[in-house]
Enzyme design. Sequence first.
Site, PDB file in Angstrom:
ATOM      1  N   ASN A  10      25.939  31.779  35.130  1.00 47.13           N
ATOM      2  CA  ASN A  10      27.010  30.897  34.728  1.00 47.13           C
ATOM      3  C   ASN A  10      28.141  31.265  35.681  1.00 47.13           C
ATOM      4  O   ASN A  10      28.825  32.114  35.597  1.00 47.13           O
ATOM      5  CB  ASN A  10      27.283  30.875  33.407  1.00 47.13           C
ATOM      6  CG  ASN A  10      28.237  30.147  33.052  1.00 47.13           C
ATOM      7  OD1 ASN A  10      28.838  29.167  33.751  1.00 47.13           O
ATOM      8  ND2 ASN A  10      28.779  30.298  31.861  1.00 47.13           N
ATOM      9  N   LYS A  12      30.812  29.600  36.031  1.00 53.05           N
ATOM     10  CA  LYS A  12      32.076  29.226  35.569  1.00 53.05           C
ATOM     11  C   LYS A  12      32.772  28.571  36.658  1.00 53.05           C
ATOM     12  O   LYS A  12      32.398  27.694  37.532  1.00 53.05           O
ATOM     13  CB  LYS A  12      32.829  30.312  34.859  1.00 53.05           C
ATOM     14  CG  LYS A  12      31.836  30.971  34.048  1.00 53.05           C
ATOM     15  CD  LYS A  12      32.571  32.053  32.957  1.00 53.05           C
ATOM     16  CE  LYS A  12      31.621  32.564  32.158  1.00 53.05           C
ATOM     17  NZ  LYS A  12      32.097  33.606  31.004  1.00 53.05           N
ATOM     18  N   HIS A 100      29.112  26.181  25.449  1.00 56.83           N
ATOM     19  CA  HIS A 100      29.564  27.504  25.707  1.00 56.83           C
ATOM     20  C   HIS A 100      30.722  27.822  24.851  1.00 56.83           C
ATOM     21  O   HIS A 100      31.613  27.029  24.793  1.00 56.83           O
ATOM     22  CB  HIS A 100      29.816  27.595  27.122  1.00 56.83           C
ATOM     23  CG  HIS A 100      30.298  29.046  27.807  1.00 56.83           C
ATOM     24  ND1 HIS A 100      31.382  29.710  27.519  1.00 56.83           N
ATOM     25  CD2 HIS A 100      29.227  30.057  28.202  1.00 56.83           C
ATOM     26  CE1 HIS A 100      31.490  30.830  27.987  1.00 56.83           C
ATOM     27  NE2 HIS A 100      30.177  30.918  28.227  1.00 56.83           N
ATOM     28  N   GLU A 102      33.537  29.002  25.575  1.00 62.70           N
ATOM     29  CA  GLU A 102      34.866  28.615  26.410  1.00 62.70           C
ATOM     30  C   GLU A 102      34.890  27.130  26.315  1.00 62.70           C
ATOM     31  O   GLU A 102      36.251  26.655  26.188  1.00 62.70           O
ATOM     32  CB  GLU A 102      34.667  29.042  28.011  1.00 62.70           C
ATOM     33  CG  GLU A 102      34.864  30.390  28.095  1.00 62.70           C
ATOM     34  CD  GLU A 102      34.179  31.160  29.453  1.00 62.70           C
ATOM     35  OE1 GLU A 102      33.967  30.420  30.364  1.00 62.70           O
ATOM     36  OE2 GLU A 102      34.149  32.385  29.131  1.00 62.70           O
ATOM     37  N   GLU A 172      25.684  34.463  22.564  1.00 61.42           N
ATOM     38  CA  GLU A 172      26.720  35.269  23.557  1.00 61.42           C
ATOM     39  C   GLU A 172      28.009  35.606  22.554  1.00 61.42           C
ATOM     40  O   GLU A 172      28.759  34.803  22.032  1.00 61.42           O
ATOM     41  CB  GLU A 172      27.289  34.322  24.310  1.00 61.42           C
ATOM     42  CG  GLU A 172      26.356  33.841  25.656  1.00 61.42           C
ATOM     43  CD  GLU A 172      27.009  33.373  26.400  1.00 61.42           C
ATOM     44  OE1 GLU A 172      26.868  34.115  27.793  1.00 61.42           O
ATOM     45  OE2 GLU A 172      27.897  32.395  26.724  1.00 61.42           O
ATOM     46  N   GLY A 178      33.015  38.566  29.322  1.00 69.74           N
ATOM     47  CA  GLY A 178      34.036  38.931  30.364  1.00 69.74           C
ATOM     48  C   GLY A 178      34.927  39.921  30.243  1.00 69.74           C
ATOM     49  O   GLY A 178      35.755  40.401  30.592  1.00 69.74           O
ATOM     50  N   SER A 218      28.744  40.295  29.133  1.00 66.87           N
ATOM     51  CA  SER A 218      28.703  41.183  29.964  1.00 66.87           C
ATOM     52  C   SER A 218      27.425  42.165  30.361  1.00 66.87           C
ATOM     53  O   SER A 218      27.037  43.220  30.364  1.00 66.87           O
ATOM     54  CB  SER A 218      29.454  42.428  29.381  1.00 66.87           C
ATOM     55  OG  SER A 218      31.019  41.979  29.282  1.00 66.87           O
TER      56      SER A 218
HETATM   57  P1  PGA Z   1      30.029  37.531  31.309  1.00 66.18           P
HETATM   58  O1  PGA Z   1      29.964  35.914  30.891  1.00 66.18           O
HETATM   59  O2  PGA Z   1      28.591  37.929  31.933  1.00 66.18           O
HETATM   60  O3  PGA Z   1      31.057  37.571  32.226  1.00 66.18           O
HETATM   61  O4  PGA Z   1      30.389  38.350  30.146  1.00 66.18           O
HETATM   62  C1  PGA Z   1      28.743  35.510  30.060  1.00 66.18           C
HETATM   63  C2  PGA Z   1      29.040  34.057  29.775  1.00 66.18           C
HETATM   64  O5  PGA Z   1      30.149  33.686  29.509  1.00 66.18           O
HETATM   65  O6  PGA Z   1      27.909  33.198  29.829  1.00 66.18           O
END
Ligand code: PGA
Length: 261
Positions: A10, A12, A100, A102, A172, A178, A218
């Site tokens: 992903n 983003k 997601h 976000e 998640e 992140g 992560s």
């Molecule tokens: P990350 O993001 O691997 O940077 O923690 C995962 C995601 O939001 O899908």
Amino acid sequence: MARMPLISGNWKMHHNHFDAIALVQKLGYVLGKDDLEAVEVSVHPPFTDLRSVQTVLESDKIGIALGAQNCHWEEKGAFTGEVAPPMLAKLNVRYVIVGHSERRELFGETDDDVNRKVKAVLKAGMTTILCCGETLEEREAGGTDAKVTGQVLAGLDGLKADVVGGLVIAYEPIWAIGTGRTASAEDAQAVCGLLRRTVAGKWGAAAAESVRIQYGGSVKGDNAPALMACPDIDGALVGGAALEAESFAAIVQFRLAAPQG
Ligand code: PGA
């Protein structure tokens, strides 16, 4: 276990279409035929990159599936700034991330919106990666199970068992996204196992056996082997580590890593 792992990058809001072309070309070089036969891989670039990435994947015959990060639930109409599922399908997009954290937290997406998007993606002939996950406060208050099962039941509401069996769910935990702080393999497995039992309870054993459940938050080359060894984890949804070919390939090649402890 017969389920084919799915490892999804992903991206983003990173990489313009030039960077995107360079990244998929590099992925095509570092990921061998064996890697892409053992694991299904998808990349989810920003909308502006999709056509360029599609062209590279198809012309260079790179066995990576094209994905999107979001879409609207209508097929067309006066929705300034939105992208319709049939437009994505036309670009040979196979997987669409829906719900997601976000999108939910920063753009106010509700479970209802997510459910409409899931249905629209399926109607356009693509597959959803439905995301769920709890905040740190919810985890500390013992609310993880209720939050994630609620999001999955609401997100998939109204779907038939054979359809659910073909989908992907991504667990998640929001506190792990992140942050460099990943859930332990035990904690991730506990929630992914619960999600599979939730699918079994609502849609039956066959759907639960075939639905794929990713862990995200992560994920890196060094923690991927332990996560991927969990019986109910069928892949990973990767953010930061998916932005460069080497770090993403290290996750896809999790079987090559030295066994942990
Ligand atoms: P990350 O993001 O691997 O940077 O923690 C995962 C995601 O939001 O899908």
